[in-house]
Enzyme design. Sequence first.
Site, PDB file in Angstrom:
ATOM      1  N   SER A 159      14.173  -1.579  31.754  1.00 11.16           N
ATOM      2  CA  SER A 159      12.865  -2.257  32.190  1.00 11.16           C
ATOM      3  C   SER A 159      12.781  -3.150  31.160  1.00 11.16           C
ATOM      4  O   SER A 159      13.631  -3.431  29.999  1.00 11.16           O
ATOM      5  CB  SER A 159      11.993  -1.334  32.349  1.00 11.16           C
ATOM      6  N   TYR A 172       5.470   4.127  29.021  1.00 10.72           N
ATOM      7  CA  TYR A 172       6.722   3.689  29.550  1.00 10.72           C
ATOM      8  C   TYR A 172       7.166   2.776  28.779  1.00 10.72           C
ATOM      9  O   TYR A 172       8.714   2.706  29.068  1.00 10.72           O
ATOM     10  CB  TYR A 172       5.878   3.025  30.894  1.00 10.72           C
TER      11      TYR A 172
HETATM   12  P1  NAD Z   1       9.167   4.314  43.205  1.00  8.46           P
HETATM   13  O1  NAD Z   1       8.069   4.935  42.898  1.00  8.46           O
HETATM   14  O2  NAD Z   1       9.494   3.576  44.654  1.00  8.46           O
HETATM   15  O3  NAD Z   1      10.661   5.402  43.254  1.00  8.46           O
HETATM   16  C1  NAD Z   1      10.580   6.368  42.428  1.00  8.46           C
HETATM   17  C2  NAD Z   1      11.220   7.478  43.124  1.00  8.46           C
HETATM   18  O4  NAD Z   1      11.444   8.723  42.140  1.00  8.46           O
HETATM   19  C3  NAD Z   1       9.961   8.176  44.052  1.00  8.46           C
HETATM   20  O5  NAD Z   1      10.546   8.396  45.085  1.00  8.46           O
HETATM   21  C4  NAD Z   1       9.629   9.468  43.414  1.00  8.46           C
HETATM   22  O6  NAD Z   1       9.365  10.640  44.382  1.00  8.46           O
HETATM   23  C5  NAD Z   1      10.921  10.009  42.685  1.00  8.46           C
HETATM   24  N1  NAD Z   1      10.603  10.811  41.400  1.00  8.46           N
HETATM   25  C6  NAD Z   1       9.607  10.979  40.644  1.00  8.46           C
HETATM   26  N2  NAD Z   1       9.545  11.969  39.968  1.00  8.46           N
HETATM   27  C7  NAD Z   1      10.721  12.583  40.276  1.00  8.46           C
HETATM   28  C8  NAD Z   1      11.272  13.652  39.527  1.00  8.46           C
HETATM   29  N3  NAD Z   1      10.890  14.552  38.655  1.00  8.46           N
HETATM   30  N4  NAD Z   1      12.670  14.212  40.264  1.00  8.46           N
HETATM   31  C9  NAD Z   1      13.117  13.360  41.003  1.00  8.46           C
HETATM   32  N5  NAD Z   1      12.722  12.504  41.586  1.00  8.46           N
HETATM   33  C10 NAD Z   1      11.337  11.813  41.220  1.00  8.46           C
HETATM   34  O7  NAD Z   1       9.925   3.458  42.058  1.00  8.46           O
HETATM   35  P2  NAD Z   1      10.979   2.243  42.077  1.00  8.46           P
HETATM   36  O8  NAD Z   1      10.253   0.939  41.944  1.00  8.46           O
HETATM   37  O9  NAD Z   1      11.640   2.449  43.084  1.00  8.46           O
HETATM   38  O10 NAD Z   1      11.545   2.684  40.505  1.00  8.46           O
HETATM   39  C11 NAD Z   1      12.840   2.934  40.448  1.00  8.46           C
HETATM   40  C12 NAD Z   1      13.296   2.826  38.891  1.00  8.46           C
HETATM   41  O11 NAD Z   1      13.200   1.508  38.519  1.00  8.46           O
HETATM   42  C13 NAD Z   1      12.275   3.650  38.023  1.00  8.46           C
HETATM   43  O12 NAD Z   1      13.063   4.267  37.217  1.00  8.46           O
HETATM   44  C14 NAD Z   1      11.600   2.425  37.756  1.00  8.46           C
HETATM   45  O13 NAD Z   1      10.994   2.943  36.484  1.00  8.46           O
HETATM   46  C15 NAD Z   1      12.317   1.405  37.565  1.00  8.46           C
HETATM   47  N6  NAD Z   1      11.860   0.136  37.424  1.00  8.46           N
HETATM   48  C16 NAD Z   1      11.028  -0.299  38.394  1.00  8.46           C
HETATM   49  C17 NAD Z   1      10.518  -1.678  38.235  1.00  8.46           C
HETATM   50  C18 NAD Z   1       9.540  -2.201  39.315  1.00  8.46           C
HETATM   51  O14 NAD Z   1       9.037  -3.297  39.127  1.00  8.46           O
HETATM   52  N7  NAD Z   1       9.282  -1.541  40.310  1.00  8.46           N
HETATM   53  C19 NAD Z   1      10.708  -2.594  37.136  1.00  8.46           C
HETATM   54  C20 NAD Z   1      11.709  -1.944  36.300  1.00  8.46           C
HETATM   55  C21 NAD Z   1      11.995  -0.941  36.297  1.00  8.46           C
END
Ligand code: NAD
Length: 275
Positions: A159, A172
Site C-alpha cells: 500500500s 495498517y
Molecule cells: P475488500 O475488503 O474488498 O477485500 C478483502 C477481502 O478479504 C474480503 O472479501 C474479505 O472477506 C477477505 N478477508 C478478510 N479477512 C480474511 C481472512 N482472515 N481470510 C481470508 N479472507 C479474508 O478489500 P480490497 O480493497 O479489495 O483489498 C484487497 C487488498 O488490497 C488488501 O490487502 C488491501 O489492504 C489492499 N489495498 C487496498 C487499497 C484500497 O484503496 N482499496 C489500497 C491499497 C491496498
Amino acid sequence: MSKVVVLTGAGGVLCSTMAKAFAQQGHKIAVLDLKKESADKVANDIVSEGGTAIGIASNVLEVESLKLAKQEINEKLGLCDILINGAGGNHPLGTTTNPHLLEEDMDNKIEGFKTFFDLDPAGIKFVFDLNFIGTLLPTQVFAKDMVGRTGCSVLNISSMNAYTPLTKIPAYSAAKAAVSNFTQWLAVHLSKVGVRVNALAPGFFLTEQNRALLTNPDGSLTQRGQQIIDQTPMGRYGKPEDLVSTTLFLCDDNSSFVTGVVIPIDGGFSAYSGV
Ligand code: NAD
C-alpha cells in the site's frame, strides 16, 4: 500455458477483478475468501463466462484451513503456480479519531474518542495479523508447490502506507510496510528455487473497507477523501481494472528476471510532494 492461480481475499473488490483477468487469460482460478458466498460468487461469474474457477472458504490466519484449501486445489486444478496474497484491511480498533494529538485531547471523555494512547493492542494485533501473518501463512502453504518448478511467483499487496504512513491508521501502515519488507526478504530467500516474489502498492481505490472514511452518505467526498484526491496528481481514485496490467506483467513468464519489486499504482500519489 494455463496456470493454477490462487488468490486470497478474492471475494473482495480488487482481487476479484484480478481473478477475472487471470481467467480471461485462460488460467485456472482458485478464489479463496473468508466468506464462502463471496468466493463462490466470483468463481461462478468466471465459470459463467467460460473460465475455470472454484470458490473456497479459507481463512488466511488458519494454517489448517489453508492446507485444506490446497488439498482441494491440488485435486481439482493441479499444483499452485501463482499465489496472490490479497486478503488484508484495516480495523477501527487500530485507528485514531484525529490525525494529530492536541493537548486538550488528553482530557477528551467522549465515548469512542481514541488518541494514540487509547489504541487497543487487540486492534493493532488484528490488523498486523490480517495483513502480515495473512500474507506469510498462505505463502508457506502454497509456495511449497512452486519450489524447483518454472514460471511460479507470489504477488503480495502492499500500500501507499508502506512508504509514508497515512494519519490515523498506524497499525495498517506498519503492517503494509512489513509486507513490502517481507516481499524483498522472500524474493531473496526463494531466488535459487525458481520462485519470484513481488508486490503491488495500490494508491487509493474506493472499496467497502474505506468507503465510510472517504465518502459521505450522499456520495460526496469527506475532508480526508478530498485530501487524497488533492494529493493525487491524476485527480481521481483508482479503478480495480487499473491494477490488472501490472498484476499480469509481474506474474508473466516474460518477467522472469523481475523479483523483489514493489510497484506503486497510484496516479502519481507517491511521486508528488504536494507542492
Ligand atoms: P475488500 O475488503 O474488498 O477485500 C478483502 C477481502 O478479504 C474480503 O472479501 C474479505 O472477506 C477477505 N478477508 C478478510 N479477512 C480474511 C481472512 N482472515 N481470510 C481470508 N479472507 C479474508 O478489500 P480490497 O480493497 O479489495 O483489498 C484487497 C487488498 O488490497 C488488501 O490487502 C488491501 O489492504 C489492499 N489495498 C487496498 C487499497 C484500497 O484503496 N482499496 C489500497 C491499497 C491496498
